[in-house]
Design a protein around this motif. Structure first.
Motif, mmCIF file in Angstrom:
data_model
loop_
_atom_site.group_PDB
_atom_site.id
_atom_site.type_symbol
_atom_site.label_atom_id
_atom_site.label_comp_id
_atom_site.label_asym_id
_atom_site.label_seq_id
_atom_site.Cartn_x
_atom_site.Cartn_y
_atom_site.Cartn_z
ATOM 1 N N MET A 85 -1.862 3.337 -7.433
ATOM 2 C CA MET A 85 -2.937 3.029 -6.505
ATOM 3 C C MET A 85 -3.213 4.266 -5.649
ATOM 4 O O MET A 85 -2.304 4.878 -5.124
ATOM 5 N N LYS A 86 -4.465 4.591 -5.510
ATOM 6 C CA LYS A 86 -4.852 5.729 -4.677
ATOM 7 C C LYS A 86 -4.711 5.394 -3.203
ATOM 8 O O LYS A 86 -4.699 4.233 -2.812
ATOM 9 N N MET A 87 -4.613 6.448 -2.408
ATOM 10 C CA MET A 87 -4.568 6.242 -0.952
ATOM 11 C C MET A 87 -5.890 5.612 -0.505
ATOM 12 O O MET A 87 -6.954 6.048 -0.918
ATOM 13 N N ARG A 88 -5.773 4.594 0.310
ATOM 14 C CA ARG A 88 -6.949 3.919 0.852
ATOM 15 C C ARG A 88 -6.768 3.745 2.347
ATOM 16 O O ARG A 88 -5.657 3.718 2.856
ATOM 17 N N LYS A 89 -7.857 3.571 3.019
ATOM 18 C CA LYS A 89 -7.782 3.227 4.441
ATOM 19 C C LYS A 89 -7.272 1.798 4.551
ATOM 20 O O LYS A 89 -7.492 0.977 3.665
ATOM 21 N N LYS A 90 -6.576 1.521 5.637
ATOM 22 C CA LYS A 90 -6.004 0.190 5.808
ATOM 23 C C LYS A 90 -7.078 -0.899 5.748
ATOM 24 O O LYS A 90 -6.835 -1.994 5.253
ATOM 25 N N SER A 91 -8.257 -0.588 6.214
ATOM 26 C CA SER A 91 -9.339 -1.576 6.196
ATOM 27 C C SER A 91 -9.809 -1.911 4.782
ATOM 28 O O SER A 91 -10.440 -2.932 4.568
ATOM 29 N N GLN A 92 -9.473 -1.067 3.812
ATOM 30 C CA GLN A 92 -9.877 -1.306 2.423
ATOM 31 C C GLN A 92 -8.818 -2.052 1.612
ATOM 32 O O GLN A 92 -9.082 -2.457 0.491
ATOM 33 N N LEU A 93 -7.628 -2.240 2.175
ATOM 34 C CA LEU A 93 -6.561 -2.931 1.461
ATOM 35 C C LEU A 93 -6.784 -4.437 1.490
ATOM 36 O O LEU A 93 -7.356 -4.976 2.432
#
Length: 54
Positions: A1-9
């Motif tokens: 999984m790529k790094m995502r902003k917490k709001s996108q999880l």
């Protein structure tokens, strides 16, 4: 999984306290089965009969 902003999880509501909680890396393999936001909520949600046996 790529790094995502917490709001996108992805998020879920805890089965015990009903507060929203966010996906964590340690839950990656079994996210579908995660029901509780914390160990405290998981323990508190167990029926009283299970506590008597332990």
């Amino acid at each position: 999984m790529k790094m995502r902003k917490k709001s996108q999880l992805p998020t879920k509501a805890c089965a015990h306290c009903a507060l929203p909680f966010t996906w964590r890396k340690k839950w990656e393999r079994d996210w579908e089965h995660v029901k509780y936001c914390s160990e405290r909520c998981r323990r508190a949600a167990r029926p009283a009969s299970d506590k008597d046996k332990a």
